[in-house]
Design an enzyme around this catalytic site. Structure first.
Site, short mmCIF file in Angstrom:
data_model
loop_
_atom_site.label_atom_id
_atom_site.label_comp_id
_atom_site.label_asym_id
_atom_site.label_seq_id
_atom_site.Cartn_x
_atom_site.Cartn_y
_atom_site.Cartn_z
N GLU A 212 0.83 -1.21 0.00
CA GLU A 212 0.00 0.00 0.00
C GLU A 212 0.86 1.26 0.00
OE1 GLU A 212 -2.94 -0.92 -0.74
OE2 GLU A 212 -2.42 -2.97 -0.22
N TYR A 300 -1.49 -8.70 -10.76
CA TYR A 300 -0.36 -8.42 -9.87
C TYR A 300 0.94 -9.05 -10.39
CZ TYR A 300 -3.84 -7.07 -6.35
OH TYR A 300 -4.86 -6.46 -5.68
#
Length: 575
Positions: A212, A300
Site C-alpha cells: 500500500e 499483480y
C-alpha cells in the site's frame, strides 16, 4: 445493479466554453456496495457501531454522485456529522473537528479518482508510530498495532522515497478495520485501510503495508486510466513493493515472497486454463462486467513480471528506479495508459529504443500485453535459495515414495522457519492433495501441534489440508477455527473445501452455530456455497444484507468456475 443509473445534467445554453460553473446535487444514499454498516457485535470491542466505505473499483457511485472512472481525477471536501464518541476519518490531506457541533471537515487538496475517496467511523483511537504516521484502531487492538508497526513504517517510506522521489501525500496513516472488511488492504491516500485479522501474521502484515505504501506512487499519484489496464497500478506497485523489501529486508526475503506468489499464480493458471482471456494484461472489459471481476493474480504477478523484465533490459535496477522517478514526476496526479509508460521507457533509454527491444522475438511488448497464459519471462529467484531450498527438500521428503524419510522430515522444526517458508510448503502439500492416508497421518503427528500455535495464514492452510484429505482426527480444529473467525479470507476457503468434498453436513452444522457472528454479506456468500448441489437453505435473517461488493462477486464467480478449487487467498491479495 453494480452500475447504478446515470445522472444527466443539462447545462445552460448561455454557458461559455471553459466558464466555471457549480452544480448542487441533493441526494440520499442508503445501503449500497460501497457502504458497510456494522452493528457493535461485528466489531472487536462490541461497544459501538461502525461504518466504512470501500470504493474500488466502481462502488463509490453508491456513496456519492461522481464520474466513477479512474480516468477522471478531482479534489474533494466533505462535512461529516457524527454522534459523540464516534471518530470519523477520511482519505484526505486536511481535517478538523468542531466538538460542540460534532462536525468533521475534510479536504483532499490533490486530485484523486473517485474510488480513492474513503470514509471510516467508529470506536477508534490513535497513536503516533512515526514522524508522519499514526495508527488508528479499536482500543482493544491498538497496543498490538503499535507493537507491530512503531518505527518501521517511516523506514519503509524513507526507502520508497530514496527509490521513487518524495512522498507527496503528507501523512501516511493506517486504520485497522473489523474482520468484515471485504479485502486485505486498500491504498486510500493518506489513510491506508487494513483488515485487523492480518495483525497476527507479521510477514503478511509487512508485505501488505509496503504494497500500500508503494501505491502512494503507483496507483494513487499515477493511475491507470482504464480498468482494462489495472496492471499499470498493481504490477508497478508490486515491483516497487519488492524493491522496498529488498532494500529493507534483503534479496533473499524478497525472492521467497515472490516464489510464494508465483506459485499461487501458476496454481490459478492451471485451474483457469492458459488460454483464459483474464490472463491478459490488457483485458477486454465487456459491457455489463464489473471491473473487479478482472482482479486476479495476473494483474499483480504477470504485471510484476513484465515490469521486472523492463528493469532487466536496463542492466541495473537503479537505472530503472531513475526512470520510474521521472515517470512519476511527469505523470503525477494524472491517469495513463500502457502506451504512456512504454513510450516514456523507450524515450528515457534511447539506446534500448535503437535496439528495438519492444520487438524482440518472443518478448514483444505487444505480446506481453495481449497474450494469454503465463508471463513470457520470470525473475531469477536464486538469491532466495537459502530460504526456498529447505522448503523444496522437505516437500520432496514427504511426497517421494516409498515414505521412508519420516525421521528426517520430522526433525525439521517449522517454528524456526519464516512464515512464507511454511505457507509455501503447505501450499505445495495442498496442491498435491489428497495425499496417501499414511502421509497425512504422519504429517499430523509431526506438525499439527506446532502449527496450532502459529498465525492464521499458516493454520488455515493446514486445516485445508485436513479437509481435502478427509482427515477426521483433526476436524475438531477446523470447527474451532471457524468458530473464532469472522473474516472472509479465513472462512470462505474452508467452506469451499468442505463443500467440495464429503463434509458438507459438517460445514452446515458449523455455519448454523456461527452465522450470527458473521456480517450479512459474508453470511449470504457462505449460504450460496452451501446451497450448491442442495435444495435451497432455510431462510436466515438477512434484513441487513447489502449488495455484495465487486470483490465478493469475484470470489463467487471464481468458485463457481472452478468448483471451489481456487481459494480466496489466491485471489485479490490486496487492492
Amino acid at each position: 445493479t453494480d452500475y447504478g443509473s446515470s445522472l444527466t445534467v443539462s447545462l445552460p445554453a448561455a454557458l461559455q466554453p471553459h466558464q466555471p460553473f457549480q452544480i448542487i446535487i441533493r441526494y440520499t444514499t442508503a445501503d449500497g456496495p460501497a457502504i458497510w454498516w456494522l452493528d457493535p457485535e461485528l466489531t472487536y470491542g462490541n461497544a459501538k457501531p461502525f461504518v466504512f466505505t470501500q470504493g474500488h473499483s466502481v462502488c463509490n457511485r453508491s456513496f456519492f454522485p461522481c464520474f466513477d472512472t479512474p480516468a477522471v481525477k478531482c479534489t474533494y471536501s466533505a462535512t461529516v456529522k457524527a454522534p459523540a464518541g464516534i471518530q470519523v476519518l477520511m482519505s484526505a490531506t486536511q481535517s478538523s473537528y468542531l466538538e460542540e457541533e460534532g462536525v468533521y471537515q475534510f479536504y483532499m487538496e490533490y486530485p484523486v479518482p473517485a474510488y480513492l475517496v474513503a470514509l471510516v467511523a467508529g470506536d477508534l483511537i490513535h497513536a503516533d508510530i512515526g514522524p508522519r504516521s499514526r495508527v488508528w484502531a479499536e482500543p482493544c487492538l491498538l497496543p498490538t498495532a503499535i507493537s507491530k508497526l512503531s518505527g518501521i513504517v517511516e523506514r519503509w517510506l524513507t526507502a520508497a522515497e530514496s527509490l521513487y522521489g518524495p512522498y507527496i501525500w503528507g501523512r501516511y496513516d493506517i486504520v485497522f478495520l473489523p474482520p468484515s472488511f471485504p479485502i486485505v488492504a486498500m491504498e486510500n491516500p493518506c489513510l491506508t485501510f487494513i483488515i485487523s485479522s492480518i495483525l497476527e501474521s507479521d510477514e503478511f502484515l509487512i508485505i501488505d503495508v509496503i504494497h500500500e505504501v508503494a501505491h502512494s506512487w503507483f496507483g494513487n499519484a499515477v493511475t491507470n486510466a482504464t480498468w482494462e489496464e489495472m496492471w499499470l497500478s498493481e504490477g508497478l506497485a508490486t515491483y516497487a513493493q519488492r524493491r522496498i523489501t529488498t532494500e529493507t529486508y534483503g534479496a533473499a526475503f524478497t525472492c521467497l515472497e515472490t516464489a510464494f506468489r508465483l506459485d499461487a499464480l501458476h496454481r490459478q493458471m492451471k485451474l483457469l486454463g492458459e488460454d483464459n482471456p483474464v490472463s491478459k494484461l490488457q483485458v477486454k472489459l465487456e459491457p455489463g462486467v464489473n471491473p473487479s471481476n478482472l482482479m486476479n493474480l495476473f494483474t499483480y504477478e504477470k504485471g510484476y513480471c513484465f515490469v521486472y523484465y523492463l528493469s532487466q533490459l536496463c542492466g541495473d535496477p537503479r537505472h530503472f528506479d531513475s526512470f520510474l522517478r521521472a515517470y512519476i514526476e511527469k505523470y503525477k496526479f494524472t491517469s495513463v495508459v500502457a502506451q504512456d509508460l512504454l513510450d516514456s521507457f523507450l524515450n528515457f533509454f534511447p539506446e534500448l529504443k535503437e535496439q528495438c527491444v519492444e520487438s524482440k522475438a518472443g518478448l514483444e511488448f505487444e505480446r506481453w500485453l495481449n497474450a494469454t497464459g503465463p508471463p513470457l519471462a520470470e525473475p531469477d529467484l536464486s538469491q532466495g535459495s537459502s530460504l526456498t531450498r529447505p522448503v523444496e527438500t522437505l516437500f520432496k521428503l514427504w511426497t517421494t515414495e516409498p515414505l521412508d524419510s519420516v525421521a528426517a522430515a520430522s526433525s525439521v522444526d517449522l517454528t524456526k522457519w519464516r512464515t512464507f517458508q511454511t505457507v509455501l510448503f503447505l501450499d505445495r502439500l495442498l496442491d498435491g492433495s489428497p495425499l496417501p492416508h499414511e502421509v497425512i497421518k504422519k504429517l499430523s503427528e509431526c506438525y499439527s501441534s506446532q502449527l496450532d500455535s502459529m498465525n492464521a495464514e499458516i493454520r488455515i492452510r493446514w486445516l485445508q489440508i485436513v479437509v481435502r484429505n478427509d482427515y477426521y482426527p483433526d476436524l475438531y480444529k477446523v470447527r474451532r477455527f471457524l468458530e473464532n473467525q469472522m473474516s472472509r479470507m479465513y472462512t470462505i476457503p474452508l467452506y469451499e473445501d468442505l463443500c467440495t468434498g464429503t463434509l458438507k453436513s459438517f460445514a452446515l452444522e458449523i455455519f448454523y452455530q456461527t452465522q450470527n457472528q458473521l456480517h450479512p454479506n459474508l453470511r449470504k456468500t457462505i449460504q450460496q456455497i452451501l446451497s450448491q448441489g442442495l435444495n435451497p437453505l432455510p431462510a436466515v435473517d438477512n434484513t441487513a444484507v447489502t449488495t455484495d461488493t465487486p470483490a465478493m462477486v469475484l470470489e463467487d464467480k471464481v468458485s463457481e468456475a472452478t468448483n471451489g478449487a481456487i481459494s480466496l487467498r489466491d485471489v485479490n491479495v490486496s487492492a
